[in-house]
Design a protein around this motif. Sequence first.
Motif, mmCIF file in Angstrom:
data_model
loop_
_atom_site.group_PDB
_atom_site.id
_atom_site.type_symbol
_atom_site.label_atom_id
_atom_site.label_comp_id
_atom_site.label_asym_id
_atom_site.label_seq_id
_atom_site.Cartn_x
_atom_site.Cartn_y
_atom_site.Cartn_z
ATOM 1 N N LEU A 1 0.826 -1.209 0.000
ATOM 2 C CA LEU A 1 0.000 0.000 0.000
ATOM 3 C C LEU A 1 0.859 1.258 0.000
ATOM 4 N N LEU A 2 1.922 1.253 0.768
ATOM 5 C CA LEU A 2 2.822 2.399 0.807
ATOM 6 C C LEU A 2 3.438 2.638 -0.570
ATOM 7 N N GLY A 3 3.713 1.586 -1.275
ATOM 8 C CA GLY A 3 4.308 1.695 -2.598
ATOM 9 C C GLY A 3 3.360 2.208 -3.663
ATOM 10 N N THR A 4 2.065 2.283 -3.384
ATOM 11 C CA THR A 4 1.108 2.741 -4.390
ATOM 12 C C THR A 4 1.004 4.254 -4.459
ATOM 13 N N GLY A 5 1.456 4.954 -3.428
ATOM 14 C CA GLY A 5 1.365 6.418 -3.416
ATOM 15 C C GLY A 5 2.650 7.061 -3.890
ATOM 16 N N SER A 6 2.537 8.301 -4.336
ATOM 17 C CA SER A 6 3.729 9.018 -4.794
ATOM 18 C C SER A 6 4.339 9.840 -3.666
ATOM 19 N N ARG B 1 5.352 9.267 -0.286
ATOM 20 C CA ARG B 1 5.626 8.338 0.816
ATOM 21 C C ARG B 1 5.754 9.072 2.144
ATOM 22 N N ALA B 2 6.452 10.212 2.145
ATOM 23 C CA ALA B 2 6.631 10.973 3.382
ATOM 24 C C ALA B 2 5.281 11.435 3.926
ATOM 25 N N GLY B 3 4.411 11.878 3.032
ATOM 26 C CA GLY B 3 3.082 12.317 3.463
ATOM 27 C C GLY B 3 2.271 11.180 4.049
ATOM 28 N N VAL B 4 2.322 10.024 3.390
ATOM 29 C CA VAL B 4 1.584 8.851 3.881
ATOM 30 C C VAL B 4 2.093 8.454 5.263
ATOM 31 N N ALA C 1 0.820 10.317 12.664
ATOM 32 C CA ALA C 1 -0.046 11.273 13.354
ATOM 33 C C ALA C 1 -1.307 10.606 13.901
ATOM 34 N N ASP C 2 -1.746 9.540 13.240
ATOM 35 C CA ASP C 2 -2.971 8.852 13.664
ATOM 36 C C ASP C 2 -2.732 7.762 14.708
ATOM 37 N N LEU C 3 -1.463 7.502 15.058
ATOM 38 C CA LEU C 3 -1.167 6.477 16.058
ATOM 39 C C LEU C 3 -1.559 6.957 17.447
ATOM 40 N N GLY C 4 -1.976 6.026 18.270
ATOM 41 C CA GLY C 4 -2.237 6.338 19.666
ATOM 42 C C GLY C 4 -0.917 6.411 20.426
ATOM 43 N N PRO C 5 -0.928 6.916 21.658
ATOM 44 C CA PRO C 5 0.302 7.076 22.436
ATOM 45 C C PRO C 5 1.070 5.762 22.629
ATOM 46 N N GLU C 6 0.383 4.663 22.875
ATOM 47 C CA GLU C 6 1.069 3.369 23.061
ATOM 48 C C GLU C 6 1.782 2.944 21.790
ATOM 49 N N ASP C 7 1.090 3.063 20.655
ATOM 50 C CA ASP C 7 1.699 2.674 19.390
ATOM 51 C C ASP C 7 2.850 3.604 19.012
ATOM 52 N N GLU C 8 2.733 4.896 19.360
ATOM 53 C CA GLU C 8 3.831 5.841 19.114
ATOM 54 C C GLU C 8 5.075 5.411 19.879
#
Length: 170
Positions: free
Chosen positions: A110-115, A117-120, A126-133
């Motif tokens: 999925l990451l490879g489908t976008g142009s 990559r840094a934005g993705v 940014a959407d990760l919760g504190p534990e996952d961060e």
Amino acid sequence: MSRGLWMTESQPRQPREEPRRRTSGRRPPGALEQEILDCLTASDRPLTPGEVLTRMGGELAYTTVMTTLARLHKRGLTEREPSGRAYAYRIASDAEAARSIAVAAQMRRLLGTGSDRAGVLTHFIADLGPEDERLLAELLRDFEAGRQAGGAVQRTPNQEADDRPAQAGE
């Protein structure tokens, strides 16, 4: 409207039934592999490609199921044993590790489908919760420490094959 464009050819439309639109029949990347892994996980014994095909509803070609199982085996997600003229497949011994490898491969595709990559990746973080961060930061530190120490960085079996762009129909 052309009847051939809107109707499936196998079944006529019933009175007052909405026209059926044809779909491309394509699954999202990695979806077939995940369906097959789920089928194997639900079984209490190894399954041949024919048994997997039957349990999945029989709508795929036998060779599609067989090829997908062989790819999953090559990537270490399944184990196989001879069963007559075929192989019988089961989820790899560590089912949780196999699922993690499959999800990571799907994330890479999925990451490879976008142009952008840094934005993705920025939006993902940014959407990760504190534990996952915290977990991600810890994993990145451990990964970098292993790389700097000259130690082998753990890679999944045949990861090079997983890193390639997804092919049509995968």
